[in-house]
Scaffold this active site. Structure first.
Site, mmCIF file in Angstrom:
data_model
loop_
_atom_site.group_PDB
_atom_site.id
_atom_site.type_symbol
_atom_site.label_atom_id
_atom_site.label_comp_id
_atom_site.label_asym_id
_atom_site.label_seq_id
_atom_site.Cartn_x
_atom_site.Cartn_y
_atom_site.Cartn_z
ATOM 1 N N ASP A 97 38.451 -41.011 48.084
ATOM 2 C CA ASP A 97 37.617 -39.930 47.907
ATOM 3 C C ASP A 97 39.182 -39.685 46.811
ATOM 4 O O ASP A 97 40.190 -40.020 46.633
ATOM 5 C CB ASP A 97 38.162 -38.978 48.694
ATOM 6 N N ASP A 199 36.468 -34.811 43.616
ATOM 7 C CA ASP A 199 37.665 -32.792 44.615
ATOM 8 C C ASP A 199 37.003 -32.463 43.515
ATOM 9 O O ASP A 199 37.932 -32.047 42.273
ATOM 10 C CB ASP A 199 38.254 -33.342 45.344
ATOM 11 N N GLU A 254 31.791 -33.190 42.212
ATOM 12 C CA GLU A 254 32.097 -32.240 43.301
ATOM 13 C C GLU A 254 31.583 -30.858 41.898
ATOM 14 O O GLU A 254 32.602 -31.064 41.404
ATOM 15 C CB GLU A 254 33.022 -31.654 44.540
ATOM 16 N N HIS A 328 31.640 -33.107 54.959
ATOM 17 C CA HIS A 328 32.464 -32.063 56.035
ATOM 18 C C HIS A 328 32.516 -31.063 55.324
ATOM 19 O O HIS A 328 33.929 -30.156 56.445
ATOM 20 C CB HIS A 328 33.723 -33.271 55.416
ATOM 21 N N ASP A 329 32.679 -29.996 54.544
ATOM 22 C CA ASP A 329 32.648 -28.702 54.290
ATOM 23 C C ASP A 329 30.950 -27.725 55.033
ATOM 24 O O ASP A 329 31.464 -26.600 54.321
ATOM 25 C CB ASP A 329 32.565 -28.876 52.494
HETATM 26 O O1 TEU Z 1 36.436 -28.661 48.711
HETATM 27 C C1 TEU Z 1 35.786 -28.094 47.813
HETATM 28 C C2 TEU Z 1 34.936 -26.341 48.340
HETATM 29 O O2 TEU Z 1 35.173 -25.442 47.167
HETATM 30 C C3 TEU Z 1 34.491 -26.061 48.989
HETATM 31 O O3 TEU Z 1 33.365 -26.993 49.381
HETATM 32 C C4 TEU Z 1 34.596 -24.807 50.324
HETATM 33 O O4 TEU Z 1 35.121 -26.167 51.066
HETATM 34 C C5 TEU Z 1 33.846 -23.714 50.581
HETATM 35 O O5 TEU Z 1 33.367 -23.928 49.174
HETATM 36 C C6 TEU Z 1 34.813 -23.115 50.853
HETATM 37 O O6 TEU Z 1 33.747 -21.909 50.789
HETATM 38 C C7 TEU Z 1 36.876 -29.493 48.612
HETATM 39 C C8 TEU Z 1 36.762 -30.161 49.538
HETATM 40 O O7 TEU Z 1 35.629 -30.908 49.614
HETATM 41 C C9 TEU Z 1 37.053 -29.963 50.848
HETATM 42 O O8 TEU Z 1 37.911 -30.355 51.657
HETATM 43 C C10 TEU Z 1 38.658 -29.608 50.557
HETATM 44 O O9 TEU Z 1 38.965 -28.965 51.383
HETATM 45 C C11 TEU Z 1 39.039 -28.302 48.683
HETATM 46 O O10 TEU Z 1 38.050 -28.829 47.975
HETATM 47 C C12 TEU Z 1 40.506 -28.633 48.308
HETATM 48 O O11 TEU Z 1 40.728 -29.770 48.102
#
Ligand code: TEU
Ligand code: CA
Length: 552
Positions: A97, A199, A254, A328-329
């Protein structure tokens, strides 16, 4: 077809919650090594591991302070190298990642940058004066709530942070930043990794001058000027020429809020940007007017529409999808779109079948293959995620009751997906011998049980992974949504030369009448979550029943 990854399945590991071997309550690299046989058995091709670089862990590693070292929390570089080798022995490639939109404010570059306005690293980040009235430089919001700007006393300016205030956005307009990021990617590629997950990569290019977002409402948070910005395709093409192409890396970006049209551009092979993209429109099927922190029932219509639109556009435009229901989000898809109590087994399998029949590379998030459910924490003290904690404060401040705020967190918090992996029935579910960093789900679900039961969710995934390699229709076939207006069923058909694939899924607790399209009379049932061996022209679908039917 030389793009082997189109038939591949990726398994996502959130290392902090996967397997702890040194009993500090936090998962580690040796834990991943220990479970490689399990992953080999499942049949996956790539292992995406979320960030393990040195980090203050304000956002569980998405706040990186040294891109070239493994955080001691997870182990050593030697452990990592061993992981790459051990995985390779089992024909599993590693996908790292990469967080290139921002660094931790503890990163050396930022420490330099904040020293003075003319420090050589100043321009690695975005610095602006507050408005004359003392308010932030523009109206952009942090994805974790509040303004996206943090005032820094030392130099009297504010820096941009699209996420936590400890995650400062890098200025990609600066060529030196782009060079450094290319170097980081090449360093890891040389370690033998075969893929990278990038990311929030659609945020790298911002409209010059960082103007106010003209939109009023929840989406008027800066997105107009920081998503799919003017130079984003140029930056990705450059990275492709420098690293992805020469090092033969599989890449997935992403792309939250990117339109399907943009997603096509990012992933069209001829454009040489990325191999594939994650789109998130289908993750909004339980949002209220695009707002996440709401108690809104899941809409099957929205799920069908968003996935079908993307399936069609990406097929027509020759783009490539990364297919997922969980990560994970996101809260657990099973708790969100299925029934995690009475029909847990059935609906977990139903979701797997519904996803795996679509076009794209398939992703499984740890625990999804054993039907793990949301955490259902009942107190705020159990939460760890900064996004959830901010949201809770903001909900209370907006007048929502404590009880309602906690219900919304139970539905939407990222911590739902981050509870430790449930390996067996022991005290901490075989994750660790000590109390883990996040409370374990104390239910009866475990990998051990799944492996013993030939009818388990695990073996459904195992077969689905295999079908995708056996039948070209999965990779090549076009996509057509059937029974579009049906409020209880998600049905679609894939076609490729002589091959046809039909997927029928009942998203309700009720029996639903179904009529098989006439051209599937002699078809073979590839997958059924009720063990159905044959279907008649008309029959009743049981609660959460799903069928995958193949015709040649
Ligand atoms: O996530 C980006 C992101 O915008 C989302 O998935 C966010 O966590 C969620 O929509 C908020 O409601 C990425 C990573 O996957 C995440 O774990 C990180 O916290 C984020 O970037 C920052 O690096
Ligand atoms: Ca550990």
């Amino acid at each position: 077809m030389n793009n082997w990854w189109k038939k591949a399945t990726v398994y996502q590991v959130y290392p902090r919650s996967f397997k702890d071997t040194n009993n500090d309550g936090i998962g580690d690299i040796r834990g991943i090594i220990e479970k490689l046989d399990y992953l080999e058995k499942l049949g996956i091709d790539l292992l995406w591991i979320t960030p393990m670089y040195v980090s203050p862990q304000k956002d569980n590693g998405y706040d990186i302070s040294d891109y070239y070292q493994i955080d001691p929390l997870y182990g050593t570089m030697a452990d990592f190298e061993e992981l790459v080798q051990e995985a390779e022995k089992r024909k599993i490639a590693i996908m790292m990642d990469m967080v290139l939109n921002h660094t931790s404010t503890e990163h050396q570059w930022f420490k330099e940058a904040r020293k003075s306005r003319n420090n050589p690293y100043r321009d690695f980040y975005f610095w602006q004066d507050p408005k004359p009235d003392g308010t932030p430089p523009n109206n952009w919001k942090s994805r974790f709530g509040g303004t996206a700007w943090k005032y820094d006393e030392a130099t009297g300016q504010s820096y941009l942070h699209s996420f936590d205030e400890s995650q400062a956005d890098l200025n990609w307009e600066n060529e030196a930043v782009r060079k450094e990021c290319g170097k980081i990617l090449a360093f890891w590629a040389k370690k033998g990794i075969k893929g990278v997950r990038l990311d929030v990569v659609n945020l790298l290019s911002k409209t010059p001058g960082l103007p106010d977002d003209p939109i009023v409402g929840p989406t008027g948070d800066g997105r107009t000027h920081n998503v799919d910005g003017p130079k984003i395709h140029q930056y990705l093409h450059e990275l492709n020429q420098q690293v992805f192409g020469p090092m033969q890396l599989v890449t997935v970006g992403e792309m939250s809020s990117s339109t399907p049209e943009e997603c096509v551009l990012y992933s069209q092979e001829e454009r040489e940007e990325l191999s594939m993209i994650f789109s998130f429109y289908h993750m909004k099927a339980d949002y209220q007017d695009n707002a996440k922190w709401t108690n809104e029932p899941f809409s099957l219509a929205k799920l069908k529409q968003s996935q079908s639109l993307l399936q069609q556009k990406m097929h027509e435009g020759n783009g490539w999808n990364a297919l997922f229901y969980s990560n994970h989000d996101q809260p657990r898809a099973l708790s969100r779109f299925g029934d995690d109590r009475i029909y847990r087994q059935e609906s977990a399998k139903m979701l797997a079948i519904t996803l795996f029949g679509q076009q794209g590379t398939t992703y499984i998030y740890q625990g999804e293959e054993i039907g793990m459910t949301n955490a259902y924490f009942s107190t705020i003290e159990e939460y760890r995620d900064p996004e959830s904690l901010n949201a809770y404060r903001e909900l209370l401040a907006s007048g929502v009751s404590d009880r309602e705020a906690l219900i919304i967190l139970q539905l939407k918090s990222r911590d739902n997906a981050r509870t430790p992996m449930q390996w067996d029935d022991s005290k901490y579910q075989g994750f660790s011998a000590v109390e883990p960093w996040l409370v374990v789900n104390n239910n009866q679900i475990s990998a051990e049980k799944e492996l013993k039961d030939p009818n388990s969710i695990f073996y459904t995934y195992q077969r689905l992974i295999a079908y995708r390699k056996m039948f070209p229709v999965f990779t090549e076939g076009d996509y057509r949504l059937l029974d579009e207006e049906h409020s209880e069923l998600f049905c679609y058909e894939r076609t490729c030369n002589q091959e046809k694939l039909l997927v029928i899924s009942n998203f309700t607790r009720k029996n639903v009448a179904y009529q098989l399209p006439s051209d599937y009379k002699t078809a073979e049932i590839l997958e059924s979550n009720y063990g159905r061996k044959q279907v008649e022209a008309a029959f009743q679908l049981k609660p959460y029943e799903s069928l995958m039917i193949y015709q040649k």
